[in-house]
Design a protein around this motif. Structure first.
Motif, PDB file in Angstrom:
ATOM      1  N   TYR A  13       0.773  -1.126   0.035  1.00 26.06           N
ATOM      2  CA  TYR A  13      -0.040   0.085  -0.032  1.00 26.06           C
ATOM      3  C   TYR A  13       0.935   1.400  -0.067  1.00 26.06           C
ATOM      4  O   TYR A  13       1.813   1.553   0.678  1.00 26.06           O
ATOM      5  CB  TYR A  13      -0.924   0.129   1.230  1.00 26.06           C
ATOM      6  N   GLN A  15       2.060   4.619   1.033  1.00 21.36           N
ATOM      7  CA  GLN A  15       2.213   5.275   2.294  1.00 21.36           C
ATOM      8  C   GLN A  15       3.063   6.546   2.256  1.00 21.36           C
ATOM      9  O   GLN A  15       4.098   6.327   2.740  1.00 21.36           O
ATOM     10  CB  GLN A  15       2.410   4.492   3.512  1.00 21.36           C
ATOM     11  N   ALA A  22       1.793  -4.944   3.122  1.00 21.37           N
ATOM     12  CA  ALA A  22       0.784  -5.851   3.690  1.00 21.37           C
ATOM     13  C   ALA A  22       0.998  -7.310   3.678  1.00 21.37           C
ATOM     14  O   ALA A  22       0.334  -7.920   4.842  1.00 21.37           O
ATOM     15  CB  ALA A  22      -0.617  -5.134   3.422  1.00 21.37           C
ATOM     16  N   ALA A  41      -2.241 -11.448  14.247  1.00 22.44           N
ATOM     17  CA  ALA A  41      -2.233 -10.399  15.113  1.00 22.44           C
ATOM     18  C   ALA A  41      -2.975  -9.215  14.059  1.00 22.44           C
ATOM     19  O   ALA A  41      -2.999  -9.234  13.007  1.00 22.44           O
ATOM     20  CB  ALA A  41      -0.953  -9.985  15.565  1.00 22.44           C
ATOM     21  N   SER A  42      -3.417  -8.158  15.076  1.00 20.68           N
ATOM     22  CA  SER A  42      -3.989  -6.854  14.252  1.00 20.68           C
ATOM     23  C   SER A  42      -2.645  -6.411  13.286  1.00 20.68           C
ATOM     24  O   SER A  42      -1.578  -6.255  13.643  1.00 20.68           O
ATOM     25  CB  SER A  42      -4.215  -5.806  15.131  1.00 20.68           C
ATOM     26  N   GLY A  43      -2.978  -6.104  12.152  1.00 19.76           N
ATOM     27  CA  GLY A  43      -2.312  -5.418  11.404  1.00 19.76           C
ATOM     28  C   GLY A  43      -1.302  -6.293  10.488  1.00 19.76           C
ATOM     29  O   GLY A  43      -0.326  -6.356   9.548  1.00 19.76           O
ATOM     30  N   SER A  44      -1.526  -7.791  10.696  1.00 18.11           N
ATOM     31  CA  SER A  44      -0.901  -8.732  10.019  1.00 18.11           C
ATOM     32  C   SER A  44      -0.993  -9.027   8.677  1.00 18.11           C
ATOM     33  O   SER A  44      -0.258  -9.893   7.971  1.00 18.11           O
ATOM     34  CB  SER A  44      -1.173 -10.336  11.052  1.00 18.11           C
ATOM     35  N   GLY A  45      -2.357  -8.641   8.186  1.00 17.62           N
ATOM     36  CA  GLY A  45      -2.447  -8.788   6.733  1.00 17.62           C
ATOM     37  C   GLY A  45      -3.817  -9.499   6.321  1.00 17.62           C
ATOM     38  O   GLY A  45      -4.035  -9.981   5.345  1.00 17.62           O
ATOM     39  N   LYS A  46      -4.529 -10.074   7.403  1.00 15.11           N
ATOM     40  CA  LYS A  46      -5.583 -10.847   7.383  1.00 15.11           C
ATOM     41  C   LYS A  46      -6.748 -10.397   6.205  1.00 15.11           C
ATOM     42  O   LYS A  46      -7.039 -11.201   5.479  1.00 15.11           O
ATOM     43  CB  LYS A  46      -6.240 -11.333   8.754  1.00 15.11           C
ATOM     44  N   SER A  47      -7.246  -9.072   6.604  1.00 15.48           N
ATOM     45  CA  SER A  47      -8.050  -8.487   5.628  1.00 15.48           C
ATOM     46  C   SER A  47      -7.811  -8.162   4.357  1.00 15.48           C
ATOM     47  O   SER A  47      -8.230  -8.511   3.198  1.00 15.48           O
ATOM     48  CB  SER A  47      -8.659  -7.010   6.346  1.00 15.48           C
ATOM     49  N   THR A  48      -6.245  -7.809   4.279  1.00 12.25           N
ATOM     50  CA  THR A  48      -5.847  -7.460   2.974  1.00 12.25           C
ATOM     51  C   THR A  48      -5.934  -8.798   2.242  1.00 12.25           C
ATOM     52  O   THR A  48      -6.331  -8.938   0.960  1.00 12.25           O
ATOM     53  CB  THR A  48      -4.348  -7.228   3.058  1.00 12.25           C
ATOM     54  N   GLU A 169     -14.155 -11.503  10.268  1.00 10.69           N
ATOM     55  CA  GLU A 169     -14.398 -11.299  11.755  1.00 10.69           C
ATOM     56  C   GLU A 169     -15.986 -11.312  11.575  1.00 10.69           C
ATOM     57  O   GLU A 169     -16.430 -10.382  12.172  1.00 10.69           O
ATOM     58  CB  GLU A 169     -13.773 -10.063  12.074  1.00 10.69           C
TER      59      GLU A 169
HETATM   60  N1  LIG Z   1      -5.644   1.068   2.284  1.00 14.28           N
HETATM   61  C1  LIG Z   1      -4.458   1.049   3.050  1.00 14.28           C
HETATM   62  N2  LIG Z   1      -3.581   1.882   3.074  1.00 14.28           N
HETATM   63  C2  LIG Z   1      -2.465   1.789   3.819  1.00 14.28           C
HETATM   64  N3  LIG Z   1      -2.127   0.850   4.508  1.00 14.28           N
HETATM   65  C3  LIG Z   1      -3.052  -0.228   4.707  1.00 14.28           C
HETATM   66  C4  LIG Z   1      -4.149  -0.040   3.926  1.00 14.28           C
HETATM   67  N4  LIG Z   1      -5.069  -1.150   4.570  1.00 14.28           N
HETATM   68  C5  LIG Z   1      -4.316  -1.937   5.289  1.00 14.28           C
HETATM   69  N5  LIG Z   1      -2.883  -1.250   5.339  1.00 14.28           N
HETATM   70  C6  LIG Z   1      -1.829  -1.816   6.128  1.00 14.28           C
HETATM   71  O1  LIG Z   1      -1.611  -3.049   5.892  1.00 14.28           O
HETATM   72  C7  LIG Z   1      -1.398  -3.956   7.050  1.00 14.28           C
HETATM   73  C8  LIG Z   1      -2.390  -5.048   7.182  1.00 14.28           C
HETATM   74  O2  LIG Z   1      -3.494  -4.527   7.274  1.00 14.28           O
HETATM   75  P1  LIG Z   1      -4.948  -5.440   7.421  1.00 14.28           P
HETATM   76  O3  LIG Z   1      -5.920  -4.542   7.673  1.00 14.28           O
HETATM   77  O4  LIG Z   1      -4.820  -6.424   6.079  1.00 14.28           O
HETATM   78  O5  LIG Z   1      -4.647  -6.191   8.782  1.00 14.28           O
HETATM   79  P2  LIG Z   1      -5.580  -7.210   9.569  1.00 14.28           P
HETATM   80  O6  LIG Z   1      -4.756  -8.538   9.899  1.00 14.28           O
HETATM   81  O7  LIG Z   1      -6.926  -7.477   9.063  1.00 14.28           O
HETATM   82  O8  LIG Z   1      -5.722  -6.453  10.975  1.00 14.28           O
HETATM   83  P3  LIG Z   1      -6.998  -6.340  11.868  1.00 14.28           P
HETATM   84  O9  LIG Z   1      -7.134  -7.801  12.885  1.00 14.28           O
HETATM   85  O10 LIG Z   1      -6.658  -5.069  12.820  1.00 14.28           O
HETATM   86  O11 LIG Z   1      -8.300  -6.262  11.199  1.00 14.28           O
HETATM   87  C9  LIG Z   1      -1.341  -3.020   8.156  1.00 14.28           C
HETATM   88  O12 LIG Z   1      -0.028  -2.490   8.527  1.00 14.28           O
HETATM   89  C10 LIG Z   1      -2.205  -1.766   7.650  1.00 14.28           C
HETATM   90  O13 LIG Z   1      -1.773  -0.625   8.542  1.00 14.28           O
END
Ligand SMILES: Nc1ncnc2c1ncn2[C@@H]1O[C@H](COP(=O)(O)OP(=O)(O)OP(=O)(O)O)[C@@H](O)[C@H]1O
Ligand SMILES: [Mg+2]
Length: 245
Positions: A13, A15, A22, A41-48, A169
């Motif tokens: 992404y 920045q 991600a 963990a939060s921010g690990s990249g699951k939603s991505t 989630e």
């Molecule tokens: N649109 C975006 N622009 C910039 N960085 C992003 C964007 N979406 C996600 N990130 C970054 O990519 C990384 C992974 O984000 P992601 O949302 O996939 O994490 P996650 O595992 O789903 O976290 P959570 O459990 O908090 O939902 C994080 O560092 C986040 O800050």
């Protein structure tokens, strides 16, 4: 043919002048009828990861194949159509239309695409039965419990008979009773109806319903294991902790 194949997927992404990585080279195959929980963990990249599987965003490099289709080969409009027809999406928030009944919310994706046929009506009846919502079909969302609302959202995701059901989630807004009922529904959809499901969660109690667990750390897949030999959620939580340490 596996409904979901990711090959060496990287997602950056932008920045400011730099970029955030991600996902960092994830390869993953999910076969038909598997129920995979993605933990991390939060921010690990699951939603991505889930968004890439859904074609909501495109990888920086690597390949995502859904139902045999390389998503990179689709134009934006074809991708939108593919998503509508082949991918069921469920999020933490239910996103139901408050002025529509449960049944109308489930039917909405079809209604937006075309006229509702008799076969569609039969299909919605079947789905409502599977969801256990027979007595709630005419209720509006505000007259449903959180678990029931999420069931309606799952029904809406299923109405097109998608190749994969992706859930980020889905129990995040639910209390433990409703969370359990949604997890049981997902498990039944997989084991009784053969649906292929990917579920993002950070709770071992939720992941325990899946057939496989994938662990993501800092954008990398660091572990994948079957839950077949895991007896309870404590053991699953311990296995997860061991992986992320
Ligand atoms: N649109 C975006 N622009 C910039 N960085 C992003 C964007 N979406 C996600 N990130 C970054 O990519 C990384 C992974 O984000 P992601 O949302 O996939 O994490 P996650 O595992 O789903 O976290 P959570 O459990 O908090 O939902 C994080 O560092 C986040 O800050
Ligand atoms: Mg997330």
């Amino acid at each position: 043919m596996s409904p979901l194949i990711l090959q060496n997927v990287v997602k950056d992404y932008p920045q400011g002048s730099r970029s955030v990585r991600a996902l960092d080279g994830v390869s993953l195959e999910i076969t038909r009828g598997q129920f995979v929980a993605v933990m991390g963990a939060s921010g690990s990249g699951k939603s991505t990861l889930l968004h890439l599987m859904a074609g909501l965003t495109r990888p920086t490099s690597g390949q995502v194949r859904v139902n045999g289709q390389d998503l990179a080969r689709l134009s934006e409009s074809d991708l939108t159509r593919f998503r509508r027809d082949k991918i069921g999406l469920v999020f933490q928030s239910f996103n139901l239309i408050p002025t529509l009944t449960a049944e109308e919310n489930i039917l909405l994706p079809l209604r937006l695409a075309r006229r509702i046929t008799h076969a569609d009506r039969e299909r919605v009846d079947q789905i409502i039965q599977t969801l256990g919502l027979q007595h709630r079909r005419d209720h509006s969302p505000d007259a449903l419990s959180g678990g029931e609302q999420q069931r309606v959202a799952i029904g809406r995701a299923l109405i097109n008979d998608p190749a994969v059901l992706l859930a980020d989630e889905p129990t995040g807004n639910l209390d433990s009773v409703n969370s359990r009922s949604v997890c049981e529904l997902l498990r039944d959809l997989c084991f009784m109806h053969g649906k292929t499901i990917v579920l993002v969660t950070h709770e071992a109690s939720v992941a325990a319903y899946a057939s496989d667990v994938v662990v993501i750390k800092d954008g990398k897949m660091i572990e994948r294991f079957s839950t077949e030999l895991i007896t309870d959620q404590q053991e699953l939580a311990a296995r997860y902790q061991q992986a992320v340490q």
